[in-house]
Design an enzyme around this catalytic site. Structure first.
Site, mmCIF file in Angstrom:
data_model
loop_
_atom_site.group_PDB
_atom_site.id
_atom_site.type_symbol
_atom_site.label_atom_id
_atom_site.label_comp_id
_atom_site.label_asym_id
_atom_site.label_seq_id
_atom_site.Cartn_x
_atom_site.Cartn_y
_atom_site.Cartn_z
ATOM 1 N N ARG A 75 0.841 -1.214 0.000
ATOM 2 C CA ARG A 75 0.000 0.000 0.000
ATOM 3 C C ARG A 75 0.865 1.250 0.000
ATOM 4 N NH1 ARG A 75 -3.971 -1.010 4.815
ATOM 5 N NH2 ARG A 75 -5.002 0.879 4.108
ATOM 6 N N HIS A 125 -6.942 7.380 11.981
ATOM 7 C CA HIS A 125 -6.362 6.039 11.953
ATOM 8 C C HIS A 125 -4.891 6.061 11.569
ATOM 9 C CE1 HIS A 125 -10.682 4.362 11.258
ATOM 10 N NE2 HIS A 125 -10.483 4.706 12.513
ATOM 11 N N CYS A 136 10.762 1.553 21.266
ATOM 12 C CA CYS A 136 11.321 2.814 21.797
ATOM 13 C C CYS A 136 10.587 3.976 21.126
ATOM 14 C CB CYS A 136 12.838 2.856 21.524
ATOM 15 S SG CYS A 136 13.261 3.361 19.853
ATOM 16 N N GLY A 192 -17.893 8.964 1.699
ATOM 17 C CA GLY A 192 -17.153 7.780 1.281
ATOM 18 C C GLY A 192 -16.785 6.822 2.386
ATOM 19 N N THR A 193 -17.720 6.635 3.331
ATOM 20 C CA THR A 193 -17.445 5.632 4.361
ATOM 21 C C THR A 193 -18.672 4.754 4.561
ATOM 22 O OG1 THR A 193 -16.739 5.256 6.656
ATOM 23 C CG2 THR A 193 -18.089 7.204 6.256
ATOM 24 N N SER A 194 -18.418 3.470 4.785
ATOM 25 C CA SER A 194 -19.534 2.541 5.019
ATOM 26 C C SER A 194 -20.062 2.724 6.433
ATOM 27 C CB SER A 194 -19.053 1.096 4.822
ATOM 28 O OG SER A 194 -17.941 0.848 5.672
#
Ligand code: BV8
Ligand code: ZN
Length: 248
Positions: A75, A125, A136, A192-194
């Site tokens: 990705r 996210h 660290c 654009g989000t489910s």
């Protein structure tokens, strides 16, 4: 002349926005689809036969870090070839119009909102372009190709992508800023989000409960469609520029 339903919805959405002093926006993978970034659930939520929910988890990483890094390195490599689409630019236009009175929270980790000129983007996210050490405080912004199992230059332990996996907490300050914006806004625009991943999707419900009008821009109906005051169904790369044009 009979106005098409779509144009009536666009006029209604534009009317709601023209009256809005404060606007909050939540975007998901659909806003980047026209840039060529694959969405999560259009492919049935699978990647090379793995459920994303199994790969994008701390358990998945400790079980098979090479597999998880292969998922993210693919990705990351794909990011080099993608560009913002007119939907991202339309949201950047809205950001310039409302200034600090507009907050943009995204579930996406592709950085395309920033590339299109949006400022103060709340990356709920995390980001594909950021890595951090599992042991660290080392972290770095990098779009360079990484080895299959990148190691921390400071302590030799494994690096991970600085994204929020399933079962992990969202960055506290970022989520708090998004929740404050959802509480304070007059209009909440979901693009654009489910709307199935929480707590991000919860922002739309929080805004509505606080009295905001909700506008949904999505290819089709979603889990949040029931709380939308205006529904724009079609590609965000086409509808968002149309919406901004109607703001005058
Ligand atoms: C948390 C980063 C717990 C990684 C992501 C059971 C078991 C385990 C957990 C849970 C469970 N039930 C609920 C949960 C909580 C879980 C959750 O919500 N799961 C869902 C699947 C049910 N949430 C979490 O685990 C969160 N953390 O809850 O912590 C906790 C609590 C207390 C204390 C400690 C811990 C963390 C969630 C974050 C996970 N990370 N991404 C990565 O990207 O690799 S989520 C991932 O899904 C992406 O960020 C993505 O953005 C997000 C949501 O997907 P969408 O963006 O909506 O994309 P999708 O494909 O689904 O939809 C695209 C839409 O666009 C579609 O509607 C399509 O029609 C539309 N579209 C397509 N093309 C276009 C378009 N629209 C317009 N124009 C177009 N051209
Ligand atoms: Zn380290």
């Amino acid at each position: 002349m009979h106005q098409s339903d779509e144009s009536a919805d666009l006029d209604r959405a534009a009317e709601l926005l023209r009256q809005a002093e404060r606007v909050a926006v939540l975007t998901g993978a659909g806003v980047s689809a026209e840039s060529g970034v694959p969405t999560f659930r259009d492919s049935g939520g699978l990647w090379e036969g793995h459920r994303v929910e199994d790969v994008a988890t701390p358990e998945g990483f400790s079980r098979d870090p090479a597999l998880v890094w292969k998922f993210y390195n693919l990705r990351r490599a794909a990011l080099a070839a993608v560009k913002p689409n007119p939907g991202h630019f339309a949201l950047a236009d809205m950001g310039r119009r409302w200034g600090d009175a507009l907050a943009l929270a995204t579930q996406n980790i592709d950085g395309l909102h920033q590339q299109a000129g949006s400022e103060g983007v709340l990356e709920l996210h995390g980001s594909l372009a950021r890595v951090r050490c599992i042991a660290c405080p080392y972290r770095a912004e990098t779009r360079e190709a990484l080895p299959d199992l990148p190691r921390c230059p400071a302590c030799e332990k494994l690096l991970r992508v600085d994204v929020v996996w399933f079962g992990e907490m969202l960055p506290h300050a970022v989520l708090q800023a998004a929740e404050r914006a959802a509480e304070a806004c007059d209009v909440f625009l979901v693009v654009g989000t489910s709307a199935v991943v929480f707590p991000a999707a919860g922002l739309a419900y929080q805004a509505r409960e606080a009295g905001a009008k909700v506008i949904e821009c999505n290819l089709g109906a979603t889990a949040a469609s029931g709380i939308a005051d205006a529904r724009l169904h079609g590609p965000s790369g086409v509808l968002l520029p149309e919406l901004v044009k109607r703001l005058g």
